[in-house]
Design an enzyme around this catalytic site. Sequence first.
Site, PDB file in Angstrom:
ATOM      1  N   PRO A 127     -30.157   1.157  -2.634  1.00 14.38           N
ATOM      2  CA  PRO A 127     -30.557  -0.384  -2.899  1.00 14.38           C
ATOM      3  C   PRO A 127     -29.353  -0.739  -3.862  1.00 14.38           C
ATOM      4  CG  PRO A 127     -32.638   0.844  -2.943  1.00 14.38           C
ATOM      5  CD  PRO A 127     -31.551   2.023  -2.526  1.00 14.38           C
ATOM      6  N   GLU A 364     -20.406   0.560   7.906  1.00 14.48           N
ATOM      7  CA  GLU A 364     -19.326   1.728   7.728  1.00 14.48           C
ATOM      8  C   GLU A 364     -18.292   1.252   6.958  1.00 14.48           C
ATOM      9  OE1 GLU A 364     -18.500   4.634  10.633  1.00 14.48           O
ATOM     10  OE2 GLU A 364     -20.871   4.409  11.509  1.00 14.48           O
TER      11      GLU A 364
END
Length: 385
Positions: A127, A364
Amino acid sequence: MIRDAETLTLLTDSVRRFVRERLVPAEERVAETDQIPEAIAAEMKAMGLYGMTIPEAYGGLALTMEEEVHVLFELCQTSPAFRSLLGTTVGIGSQGLVMDGTPEQKAAWLPRMATGEMVASFCLTEPEAGSDAAALRTRAVKDGEHYLLTGTKRYITNAPQAGVFTVMARTDPANLGAGGISAFMVDARSPGITLGKIDKKMGQRGAHTCDVIFDGCRVPAANLIGGIEGRGFKTAMKVLDKGRIHIAAVCVGVATRMLADALRYATERKQFGQAIAEFQLVQAMLADSRAELYAARCMVLDAARQRDDGKPIATEAACCKLFASEACGRIADRAVQIFGGAGYVSDSGIERFYRDVRLFRIYEGTTQIQQIVIARQMVRELQGH
Ligand code: COS
């Protein structure tokens, strides 16, 4: 590097047929149900696709990077959710182990990944730690012959299906940087792991992500990748270098499909008494897309070959991810434009692709992270490092 052109052609031909005959007809159903039919997953396993990147000694096909991107150019000419189903096992979920695992660790996990029996996921993002991956907070505290893992991982692709997680966690609480991080193989059935609810995403229905929450999860010390603490961040970065070439190849595959659909539509759709493909303003969109697709494909092949030659490719991988994902987004946008009103309603399929490919510029490593990786390396090169 292509080891045997004939064998590779057999593989890419069969993947092309599989895409045309099995995946393309299932696209709408996958989008509607948010599920990939079990029969399709079984066929992917039978074709050996889950084992694409796993060494032959552990039952995989051990494709070189160049061979892998050729397969992806074909496999991705359909909804990207199909690639995603095996993407983490072929890519980021397994490659830390392939690159840095001990022989015992490889023998314990890789054979089941190669058959598709065991899905692997990659747990880096949290998070509070996305682009700044070195700031991750998940802790791994040594307790005798085990580590106790505590922390939350976010947006973990294939977590609901995963049998094993590659988890980056901080083993040295005194080191808040990259050097305090280690990588672990964690059995997904371990007590102390719970999964969050499946995320509702903009696109890529059929591919699932969710939180993975570790709460005192007991992991054998033998599962520390490579058996050495403090190497996990570098493992993750090496995995992402390869992953970025992989994702760039995915972008090339999907863009190839979108452009083919847009071209076909442009030759069939008539306005002002002729096919819209005859109009130069439409031709400009087709031509710009073709040129960008060609450039992306050439970059991906070049970076893949350099990696196969053992050259450092962090910069090239970032260039590929940056350019191919942005080009893919532009091609999706032009394809919608060429389809016009038909592109905005869902029947054409192009509206779905437009939403699906938006992710490529984010995961990514965002485009902005690729820019940072490239520019930092340029400065280092100038300074002679
Ligand atoms: N290969 C091997 N080692 C690498 C590396 C690479 N590609 N990139 C960095 N490292 C090493 C560095 O050499 C350094 O080691 P030393 O301390 O021994 O010199 C260490 O890792 C830390 O590197 P750096 O200081 O560059 O790390 P930063 O925290 O500044 O961040 C970025 C680096 C921004 C590149 C990194 O955090 C990143 O890639 N972020 C994006 C993460 C991401 O892609 N998330 C997507 C979700 S995962 S699917």
